[in-house]
Structures are given as C-alpha cells and as structure tokens.
Design a protein around this motif. Structure first.
Motif, mmCIF file in Angstrom:
data_model
loop_
_atom_site.group_PDB
_atom_site.id
_atom_site.type_symbol
_atom_site.label_atom_id
_atom_site.label_comp_id
_atom_site.label_asym_id
_atom_site.label_seq_id
_atom_site.Cartn_x
_atom_site.Cartn_y
_atom_site.Cartn_z
ATOM 1 N N ARG A 96 79.819 -9.535 52.219
ATOM 2 C CA ARG A 96 78.360 -8.081 51.356
ATOM 3 C C ARG A 96 78.401 -7.532 50.711
ATOM 4 N N THR A 99 79.164 -9.980 47.728
ATOM 5 C CA THR A 99 77.821 -11.453 47.601
ATOM 6 C C THR A 99 76.887 -10.533 46.744
ATOM 7 N N ASP A 101 74.797 -8.525 48.235
ATOM 8 C CA ASP A 101 73.808 -8.038 49.279
ATOM 9 C C ASP A 101 73.990 -7.031 49.657
ATOM 10 N N TYR A 102 75.260 -5.799 49.892
ATOM 11 C CA TYR A 102 75.097 -4.412 50.131
ATOM 12 C C TYR A 102 75.968 -3.326 48.893
#
Length: 248
Positions: A96, A99, A101-102
């Motif tokens: 994550r 990518t 996302d985090y």
C-alpha cells in the motif's frame, strides 16, 4: 524442500506469445529478535525460476525486511532485462505504501519507498499485488530456508548475505557512479558526442563506441556470437569475481 517449492507453483505464467510477456516476482521478508531474512522467486514467462534466499547481518523490522526482499527482486529482474513485471507480496504495508494508498511517515521506510520507486521506473510496465499468505507459500518457505547454513542449501537456491541495508548501499553506489572508469569516454561520446582532442584517439574511440549502446543509463556491448553484454565498473567486476569464486 526445493521440490515442494516447485510443486507449489502460482497460476501458470502467460504464454511467451503474449505481446507483453510478463515475469512474475514473489517476495517475502521477516524479522525476529534472532534473525532477519528474506526470500524471492522470479519466474519467467516460460516458467523458468530463479530462487534467492537472503540473510541480513543488521537489525531490521518486518516492514524493512519486506522492502529489502522487494528491492533484491527488482534488482534481479532489472539485471535480467525484464521489461514487464508482476509483483506479489503478502505485506499490506509495503504494497500500500508503494502504490500510494498509504502515506509513508517513518523516515527509514520513506527512504526504502524512494528507492523502490526509482527501481520500478526501469520497467516498461509493472503491477504490485497484495496476496494472502497462503497464496505466497513459495516465498514464505524460501525465506525460512535462510535458517539453514549456506552449505546446506540446495544448489537451485541462491544464497546472499546482506551486510548493510539497501538504502545505504544505494548512497554508496551513487557516489561510485560519478567516478571515471573505462566506460566514461564511451558513454560521453554516445550521450554527448564528446571526443578526445587527439585525432588518432578520437578515431579509435569512434570505432570502439560502434560496438556499444546505452539502455536506461546502462552501457551494453554488442557481440556477434554471444548475448549482449552488460558493462560494469572495476568495483562491480571485483564483486562478480568474489561471488563466482565463493561458489554461489
């Protein structure tokens, strides 16, 4: 153990006839109070496997070990001139964060994240997918092979001992790149058209450079009767010689 790993294959890789034959990379890392280790399996579109077990001699967290496994896998894929890569890991945080996302707040993980992003840029296409641990059995088992001594590992598993974190090694590499090596005149000519002032040396360099080309900032040499050769500097050459003579 190796036979079991071979039986626990992931879904069959796409056929080589695909317009973009994709390699598959499975990575896993773990860290305890006793040891830190990682494992990776790189699978070609034809089904050929390269398996690697890595032991760290430095302290790391689980998340750092996961990033180390990914970086080792990306470096391996890059050295094999892989263009299309699908990556699988059971680390939610690592996937994550990579990518986007985090958010990456930890200073150390921020450095790992930056290094991973720079390595991913070398591939034409890539995907990074989080999988359940039971779907990543191969690399989970491979990472545990590091508990064995080097001479106990099967010949089909490559063993590596990592003495410093990859984020520190990257800083050292960046310093070395700036050094002048035998490749520098060729690279300068191919990139900028720079030639020696001496006409004889200039003619010699033009003739020599015709055998070389640059791909993604890496120098390669064309040959008539063997595969394309990656050019390396003296430090890399010593490392390769050491690895070969240690019998890996």
């Amino acid at each position: 153990m190796i036979k079991y790993l071979l039986l626990k294959m992931p879904p069959t890789p796409e056929p080589i006839s695909s317009p973009n034959p994709t390699w598959k990379l499975f990575v896993d890392g773990s860290s305890t109070l006793i040891r830190s280790r990682a494992g990776l399996i790189l699978i070609s579109p034809e089904g050929f496997q390269v398996m690697q077990a890595i032991r760290f001699t430095f302290k790391s967290t689980n998340n750092q070990a996961e990033f180390e496994a990914l970086i080792a896998g990306l470096n391996l894929a890059r050295s094999l001139q892989v263009q299309h890569l699908s990556i699988f890991s059971d680390s939610q945080i690592m996937v994550r964060q990579t990518t986007g996302d985090y958010a990456t707040k930890d200073i150390t993980l921020t450095k790992y994240h930056a290094l991973v992003k720079s390595l991913l840029a070398f591939f034409s296409t890539h995907t990074l997918v989080q999988v359940d641990r039971e779907d990543n059995t191969m690399t989970d088992l491979l990472s545990k092979l590091i508990e064995l001594e080097k001479d106990q590992l099967e010949g089909s598993v490559y063993f590596e001992e990592l003495k410093i974190p990859a984020i520190e090694g990257q800083q050292i590499m960046e310093i070395c790149i700036a050094d002048v090596t035998w490749m520098t005149p060729i690279i300068d000519y191919l990139k900028e058209g720079i030639l020696p002032k001496d006409p004889t040396e200039a003619k010699k360099l033009r003739s020599q450079a015709a055998k070389y080309f640059i791909e993604k900032d890496t120098l390669y040499k064309r040959t008539f009767d063997s595969p394309i050769l990656k050019c390396i500097d003296p430090d890399e050459a010593l490392y390769c010689m050491r690895e070969v003579h240690e019998g890996i």
